[in-house]
Design an enzyme around this catalytic site. Sequence first.
Site, PDB file in Angstrom:
ATOM      1  N   THR A  51       4.776   3.211   2.196  1.00 51.48           N
ATOM      2  CA  THR A  51       5.139   4.591   2.517  1.00 51.48           C
ATOM      3  C   THR A  51       6.561   4.887   2.077  1.00 51.48           C
ATOM      4  OG1 THR A  51       3.634   4.566   4.410  1.00 51.48           O
ATOM      5  CG2 THR A  51       5.327   6.267   4.386  1.00 51.48           C
ATOM      6  N   TYR A 139       1.666  -8.623   6.725  1.00 54.25           N
ATOM      7  CA  TYR A 139       0.959  -7.380   6.432  1.00 54.25           C
ATOM      8  C   TYR A 139      -0.355  -7.724   5.754  1.00 54.25           C
ATOM      9  CZ  TYR A 139       0.552  -2.462   4.898  1.00 54.25           C
ATOM     10  OH  TYR A 139       0.150  -1.160   4.696  1.00 54.25           O
ATOM     11  N   LYS A 167       0.826  -6.692  10.850  1.00 51.65           N
ATOM     12  CA  LYS A 167       0.420  -5.305  10.614  1.00 51.65           C
ATOM     13  C   LYS A 167      -0.986  -5.371  10.038  1.00 51.65           C
ATOM     14  CE  LYS A 167       1.403  -0.977   8.221  1.00 51.65           C
ATOM     15  NZ  LYS A 167       2.228  -0.273   7.212  1.00 51.65           N
TER      16      LYS A 167
END
Length: 296
Positions: A51, A139, A167
């Site tokens: 992001t 992640y 995550k």
Amino acid sequence: MTATAAPFGRALCAMITPFTADGELDPDAAGKHAAGLVADGCDGLVLSGTTGESPTTTDAEKSALLRAVRAAVGDGVPIVAGVGSPDTRHTVDLARQAERAGADGLLVVTPYYSRPPQAAVEAHFRRVADATGLPLMLYDIPGRTGTRIEPETLLRLAEHPRVVAVKDCAYDLLGSTKVIGATSLAYYSGCEELNLPLYAVGAAGYVSTVANVAPRQLRAVLDAFDAGDTARAARLNLLNAPLAEAMMASGLPGTVTAKALLDAGPVREPLQPAGREAADGLREVHEELLRATREA
């Protein structure tokens, strides 16, 4: 830092990286956005993830962004720095740079494109974990990287004292539930539609792109659940769903949709900005959520 129920807080924003009109890093805007997110209910911030356009920001920009955000939010707000790359040596360099710049933790994605086998994935994470004194959030997002962090690999990595969190974008609720039950790893949903379901089976919270534009609304779901009002949590989650769908499942990357709703400058190529029709649609859904939650 050792693993706790929520080592970086519960409500984390995967923050966008603001740019100036000519596409340069805008540290002042980043600091203001970060401070606003914290004021609106974010416990912590994740910088330089997808992001945050990490594939197109330089190492120096990542460090400058982290320092600017740290200065804006102070020492009491956990900052997790994205340091993932497909190159273990570069990832280690980024991890050390983030530690020097003031990060509280590291977000480390599975090496992408090369699709290493599980033994190599595990070795990669261990090399990064051994390179600094910072805790790691692994992640797991096989849809982007091409490689899953298999539950068995996570069970082994959980034994490392600096591997404290995950995550989770694997879309495997059963597998995640098994690892949550067998380890002290703090699970953070990385997919807004799974924020509440994963939290209900023991996750620590979420790392959210949508939180850039609706931090209070996402946090309210967890607050209601923690208060024992599961019906309200479900109702608020349903109110958030249209915005999550519009931002994350419309065919545009979350970076693009978030920046379409924020005065945060352009996106960097190869990304392209949202067109007028898409941006208008996003604003309509966002405004409806704000109206609905005021009345909820």
